[in-house]
Scaffold this active site. Sequence first.
Site, PDB file in Angstrom:
ATOM      1  N   HIS A  12     -40.121  -4.804 -25.459  1.00  0.00           N
ATOM      2  CA  HIS A  12     -39.795  -6.031 -26.197  1.00  0.00           C
ATOM      3  C   HIS A  12     -40.670  -7.254 -25.946  1.00  0.00           C
ATOM      4  CE1 HIS A  12     -36.304  -3.953 -27.675  1.00  0.00           C
ATOM      5  NE2 HIS A  12     -35.888  -3.719 -26.442  1.00  0.00           N
ATOM      6  N   LYS A  41     -38.739   5.441 -33.058  1.00  0.00           N
ATOM      7  CA  LYS A  41     -37.637   4.511 -32.783  1.00  0.00           C
ATOM      8  C   LYS A  41     -37.406   3.711 -34.065  1.00  0.00           C
ATOM      9  CE  LYS A  41     -35.893   1.007 -29.626  1.00  0.00           C
ATOM     10  NZ  LYS A  41     -36.136   0.027 -28.557  1.00  0.00           N
ATOM     11  N   HIS A 119     -31.865  -5.270 -21.927  1.00  0.00           N
ATOM     12  CA  HIS A 119     -31.576  -4.730 -23.250  1.00  0.00           C
ATOM     13  C   HIS A 119     -31.678  -5.855 -24.271  1.00  0.00           C
ATOM     14  CE1 HIS A 119     -29.225  -2.996 -26.568  1.00  0.00           C
ATOM     15  NE2 HIS A 119     -28.410  -4.015 -26.470  1.00  0.00           N
ATOM     16  N   PHE A 120     -32.320  -5.548 -25.415  1.00  0.00           N
ATOM     17  CA  PHE A 120     -32.382  -6.524 -26.507  1.00  0.00           C
ATOM     18  C   PHE A 120     -31.227  -6.211 -27.442  1.00  0.00           C
ATOM     19  CE2 PHE A 120     -33.588  -8.458 -30.443  1.00  0.00           C
ATOM     20  CZ  PHE A 120     -34.286  -9.603 -30.079  1.00  0.00           C
ATOM     21  N   ASP A 121     -30.282  -7.131 -27.594  1.00  0.00           N
ATOM     22  CA  ASP A 121     -29.069  -6.843 -28.360  1.00  0.00           C
ATOM     23  C   ASP A 121     -29.185  -7.241 -29.826  1.00  0.00           C
ATOM     24  OD1 ASP A 121     -26.426  -5.659 -27.830  1.00  0.00           O
ATOM     25  OD2 ASP A 121     -25.647  -7.536 -28.636  1.00  0.00           O
TER      26      ASP A 121
END
Length: 124
Positions: A12, A41, A119-121
């Site tokens: 990210h 992905k 984590h990228f939410d």
Amino acid sequence: KETAAAKFERQHMDSSTSAASSSNYCNQMMKSRNLTKDRCKPVNTFVHESLADVQAVCSQKNVACKNGQTNCYQSYSTMSITDCRETGSSKYPNCAYKTTQANKHIIVACEGNPYVPVHFDASV
């Protein structure tokens, strides 16, 4: 083994550019960051800000994550991001992506000591 924090950075973070350089940005980045190694992905976001600024989000606005966990944080300010979304014609191993540049607030999940994004939410 890659740590969760290191994986977040690989998937990210792109501090070296202020925005997506071209419409081909996602195709190049998804490949170079190994996000198309075993499969394509489907969706991924890159953040064009300093790592320190993104790590600082872990002490900003506490919000619920999409999965209901409570360790997500929303950035106070908007950030330069690039959304990569798989195109309809994309087929592994020739993964193809649409590149969309935006300025939005990011939501990340944080954990560990030091408390860092893992984590990228979402972006809002």
